[in-house]
Write a protein that holds these residues in place. Structure first.
Motif, mmCIF file in Angstrom:
data_model
loop_
_atom_site.group_PDB
_atom_site.id
_atom_site.type_symbol
_atom_site.label_atom_id
_atom_site.label_comp_id
_atom_site.label_asym_id
_atom_site.label_seq_id
_atom_site.Cartn_x
_atom_site.Cartn_y
_atom_site.Cartn_z
ATOM 1 N N LEU A 1 51.337 60.026 97.855
ATOM 2 C CA LEU A 1 51.784 61.059 97.427
ATOM 3 C C LEU A 1 50.654 61.615 97.565
ATOM 4 C CD1 LEU A 1 53.847 60.067 93.564
ATOM 5 C CD2 LEU A 1 55.007 60.286 95.883
ATOM 6 N N PRO A 2 51.662 63.677 98.097
ATOM 7 C CA PRO A 2 50.817 64.182 97.577
ATOM 8 C C PRO A 2 50.121 65.223 96.708
ATOM 9 C CG PRO A 2 52.376 65.328 98.040
ATOM 10 C CD PRO A 2 52.684 63.763 98.068
ATOM 11 N N SER A 3 48.739 66.091 96.361
ATOM 12 C CA SER A 3 48.508 66.472 95.597
ATOM 13 C C SER A 3 49.129 67.315 94.937
ATOM 14 C CB SER A 3 47.467 66.456 95.936
ATOM 15 O OG SER A 3 46.640 65.730 96.752
ATOM 16 N N PRO A 4 49.404 66.931 93.491
ATOM 17 C CA PRO A 4 49.697 67.800 92.778
ATOM 18 C C PRO A 4 49.955 69.280 93.393
ATOM 19 C CG PRO A 4 49.106 65.714 91.336
ATOM 20 C CD PRO A 4 48.429 66.293 92.399
ATOM 21 N N GLY A 28 64.686 62.367 97.766
ATOM 22 C CA GLY A 28 66.062 61.609 98.178
ATOM 23 C C GLY A 28 66.647 60.846 96.757
ATOM 24 N N LYS A 29 67.458 59.772 97.364
ATOM 25 C CA LYS A 29 68.136 59.182 96.315
ATOM 26 C C LYS A 29 68.106 57.974 95.439
ATOM 27 C CE LYS A 29 72.591 60.365 98.810
ATOM 28 N NZ LYS A 29 73.996 58.957 100.252
ATOM 29 N N LEU A 30 66.418 58.068 95.978
ATOM 30 C CA LEU A 30 65.579 57.216 95.767
ATOM 31 C C LEU A 30 65.764 56.948 93.929
ATOM 32 C CD1 LEU A 30 62.436 56.835 97.189
ATOM 33 C CD2 LEU A 30 64.590 55.447 97.577
ATOM 34 N N ASN A 71 60.283 67.509 103.960
ATOM 35 C CA ASN A 71 59.896 67.398 102.354
ATOM 36 C C ASN A 71 59.620 65.900 101.777
ATOM 37 O OD1 ASN A 71 57.772 69.069 102.280
ATOM 38 N ND2 ASN A 71 59.409 70.641 100.999
ATOM 39 N N GLU A 72 60.883 64.721 102.785
ATOM 40 C CA GLU A 72 61.150 63.938 102.342
ATOM 41 C C GLU A 72 60.355 62.814 102.050
ATOM 42 O OE1 GLU A 72 65.248 61.127 103.126
ATOM 43 O OE2 GLU A 72 64.542 62.446 103.876
ATOM 44 N N SER A 123 69.925 70.517 104.076
ATOM 45 C CA SER A 123 68.531 72.048 104.131
ATOM 46 C C SER A 123 67.723 70.739 104.987
ATOM 47 C CB SER A 123 67.788 71.885 102.312
ATOM 48 O OG SER A 123 67.294 72.801 102.833
ATOM 49 N N GLU A 124 66.793 71.939 105.926
ATOM 50 C CA GLU A 124 66.088 71.460 107.050
ATOM 51 C C GLU A 124 64.386 70.959 106.257
ATOM 52 O OE1 GLU A 124 65.304 74.346 109.885
ATOM 53 O OE2 GLU A 124 66.988 74.417 110.709
#
Length: 679
Positions: free
Chosen positions: A651-654, A674-676, A570-571, A564-565
């Protein structure tokens, strides 16, 4: 058969040298046999028998053969004795029936002559066991103390060595002496004493002694002592919801009184204990102290640790299940304390007939017992036998580590201990001394060869001293010392709110123990390995695709859920974070290396305070199992300092927060992890 034989005659008491001299006077000097027997006080018939034997063989024995029916030789019995002693030191002692069975197996496998009853019962006789114990007075029948497997195996050379490494590093860092090294521990005393032995009528089946009541109330005594022999005023916890000053009537001077419904120490009360320690020792960052104590959960509250940090108190926790060996108070103070307390309580009941002991009388009883038990000689001896002060990492001998050798594993063609310890993920794998060290321990070599004596056979008949029993035949089915079976290792992650460290250093430096450095080193090495693997994957794909005759076709339909693009946009991207990019109240992704593994795990955390690059205080969150990318705060606050190198992304703000009572604690991020392995 009589087990205690009483001699009624003097037969067989003539020394071999005197008998040989009498025989030579008859044979070589021609003196009459009756005359020699009368002069030497020897029976005529006995002298006649020895004279006949001497004329046939001048090398014959001049003493009675009382060992013609003995099953084992002296050498064999010594080996059996060594085996029994070593098995007992390993906390796997043999009972009388097991010892009789072992003796039968040893005799049968070595083809030794034995009574027919042994073969019928497949067991050595009771009379043999009685005689065996009489011939070896170093053995006795004892009632052992029940010891858990965790306690017996946790006290091993590796674990104790790590504790002494931490202690030595703190002593060198703080440069303190014995007067600034303390030990803290709790012990419970009840209002019902243990009755002593009393003189009573012989033959009476039941003898009673008065006690306060059926079941008593527990009072916890927390002692703090220094290696110089000084005992600080103790802390007493009473089983009440609210504390009253009357509880401390007659208690030792300066005692601190606390109250808890259970009567046990808890994390809230331990803050008062830490404040008591700071006030009585005048500890500060310029005048620090070291405290050794067990790692009970009540000792590890955040408030108590912060107070210790602010006042220069360095806390070193003892390895789990080893306090019976490494706790000075347990070794030399609390044993006498309970004995003296029982004496005082029994005397109180005798002086006050009809009265019971309540918590209001415990202060004066504990005061009398504490002054007798917490003496400078007892306290100094406790620190000495544990090796804490004077510092002695070799205070424990090989015999004290024998119980942990049950879980040792043989290492054939294995690297050295130093290489194994330096290997990634192997620091915790070697929790016990090596097999070679265990075999070189005193008494270990003889103890392992007791039943079939296989090692004696390998040494050769000429190298092994034998008594009159001659050589032995052996089998491969040896009776070895106790050895635990191999256990499956289960990989487990970090438990919620669990602190795996042993040294809780409360100084300015966050990494005095080296634990965080070793984990960071493992993480850097793991990242390098992952980068190498990613760099090799394109080459491998190209080579494999060129070798295949038919290309591999991928599904590129629009409805395919493979890619998905929005996920690409957002990854989250991992990488080094600049110190300027972080600020308080921001959310970050922190990287960890799982214990005993090289797998990487990630935790979401909120930055609380920022000191420098090695002192970033964060509050960790936990990933929700039901909602994607949702995180919640744990029930118990998990706040720890981290390094800037451990932070891999900001990380961005919630984007959303819960508003209802059920979901208001949730935090959602609009990112694709992702796969983290985010936990």
């Amino acid at each position: 058969m009589t087990r205690t034989h009483k001699r009624k005659t003097d037969k067989g008491l003539v020394p071999p040298e005197a008998m040989l001299d009498a025989v030579r006077r008859v044979v070589e000097h021609g003196v009459g046999l009756r005359k020699v027997a009368k002069d030497r006080g020897i029976s005529k018939s006995t002298l006649q028998r020895y004279v006949s034997n001497y004329r046939q063989n001048k090398q014959c024995s001049m003493s009675p053969n009382y060992f013609h029916s003995q099953i084992f030789t002296n050498q064999q019995e010594r080996l059996l004795v060594d085996y029994l002693k070593t098995a007992s030191k390993m906390f796997h002692g043999l009972t009388t029936k097991q010892t009789r069975h072992l003796a039968f197996e040893m005799a049968s496998r070595n083809s030794l002559g034995m009574p027919s009853t042994w073969e019928e019962n497949k067991l050595a006789g009771k009379e043999w066991l009685t005689g065996f114990l009489k011939r070896n007075p170093t053995l006795s029948l004892r009632s052992p103390e029940a010891t858990s497997l965790a306690r017996s195996t946790a006290f091993n050379r590796h674990t104790v060595g790590e504790f002494f490494d931490l202690l030595e590093s703190q002593i060198l860092k703080t440069k303190v002496t014995g007067a600034r090294i303390f030990n803290l521990d709790e012990s419970g005393l009840t209002t019902v004493q243990k009755v002593p032995k009393v003189i009573s009528e012989k033959g009476v089946k039941q003898v009673g002694q008065i006690t306060s009541r059926e079941r008593g109330e527990l009072i916890t005594v927390c002692g703090i002592v220094s290696a110089s022999g000084v005992a600080l005023p103790p802390v007493m916890v009473f089983p009440r919801k609210n504390y009253r000053d009357i509880f401390l009537t007659g208690a030792p001077e300066g005692t601190i009184g606390l109250a808890a419904e259970s009567g046990w120490m808890n994390s809230d009360l331990f803050v008062s204990v830490m404040r008591h320690v700071v006030n009585t020792t005048n500890s500060s960052k310029q005048n620090p102290i070291i405290i050794t104590m067990d790692n009970h959960e009540s000792h590890l509250s955040m408030a108590a640790l912060e107070m210790a940090k602010e006042n220069g108190v360095h806390i070193i926790t003892l390895p789990p299940h080893t306090s019976h060996k490494t706790q000075p108070l347990d070794r030399t103070v609390y044993g006498p304390l309970k004995a003296f307390f029982n004496d005082e309580a029994n005397s109180y009941m005798m002086r006050n007939p009809g009265k019971t002991i309540t918590i209001y009388q415990m202060g004066q009883l504990i005061d009398a017992a504490w002054l007798k038990a917490a003496t400078p000689s007892n306290i100094i001896s406790g620190f000495k036998v544990t090796g804490i002060w004077p510092f002695n990492r070799n205070v424990f001998g090989d015999e004290e580590f024998l119980p942990s050798s049950v879980i040792d594993r043989p290492q054939s063609n294995a690297p050295s201990q130093k290489d194994v310890n330096n290997a990634p993920g192997q620091q915790d794998a070697q929790n016990a001394p090596s097999q070679q060290d265990a075999q070189n321990a005193p008494g270990q070599q003889n103890a392992q060869i007791a039943p079939s004596l296989e090692d004696m056979e390998a040494a050769g008949p000429s190298e092994v001293p034998h008594d009159e029993g001659g050589e032995l035949s052996h089998t491969r089915e040896d009776k070895r010392l106790p050895k635990g079976s191999r256990k499956k290792r289960i990989q487990q992650g970090k438990e919620k709110g669990k602190n795996y460290g042993c040294n809780l250093n409360s100084g300015n430096e966050k990494n005095s123990t080296g634990v965080r450095k070793s984990r960071a080193k493992k993480a850097r090495k793991s990242r390098k390995q992952l980068i190498k693997k990613k760099a090799q994957k394109p080459e491998e794909h190209e080579s494999s695709s060129s070798e295949n005759e038919e290309p591999v076709l991928l599904d590129t339909d629009e409805d395919s859920p493979i890619h998905s693009e929005d996920d690409d946009e957002n990854e989250i991207h991992l990488g080094p974070v600049n110190f300027k990019d972080i600020s308080s109240e921001s959310y970050v992704l922190v990287e960890f290396v799982a214990e005993k593994s090289t797998n990487l795990a990630y935790y979401v955390a909120k930055i609380l305070t920022i000191g420098d690059e090695t002192d970033i205080q964060v509050d960790f969150l936990r990933k929700s199992q039901k909602v994607l990318n949702k995180f919640v705060y744990p029930a118990v606050s998990d706040r720890h300092p981290v390094d800037l190198d451990d932070i891999k992304a900001v990380l961005p703000s919630p984007v959303a927060r819960g508003t209802t009572s059920r979901t208001k604690g949730g935090i959602v991020f609009s990112v694709n992890f992702g796969k983290l392995d985010v936990r």
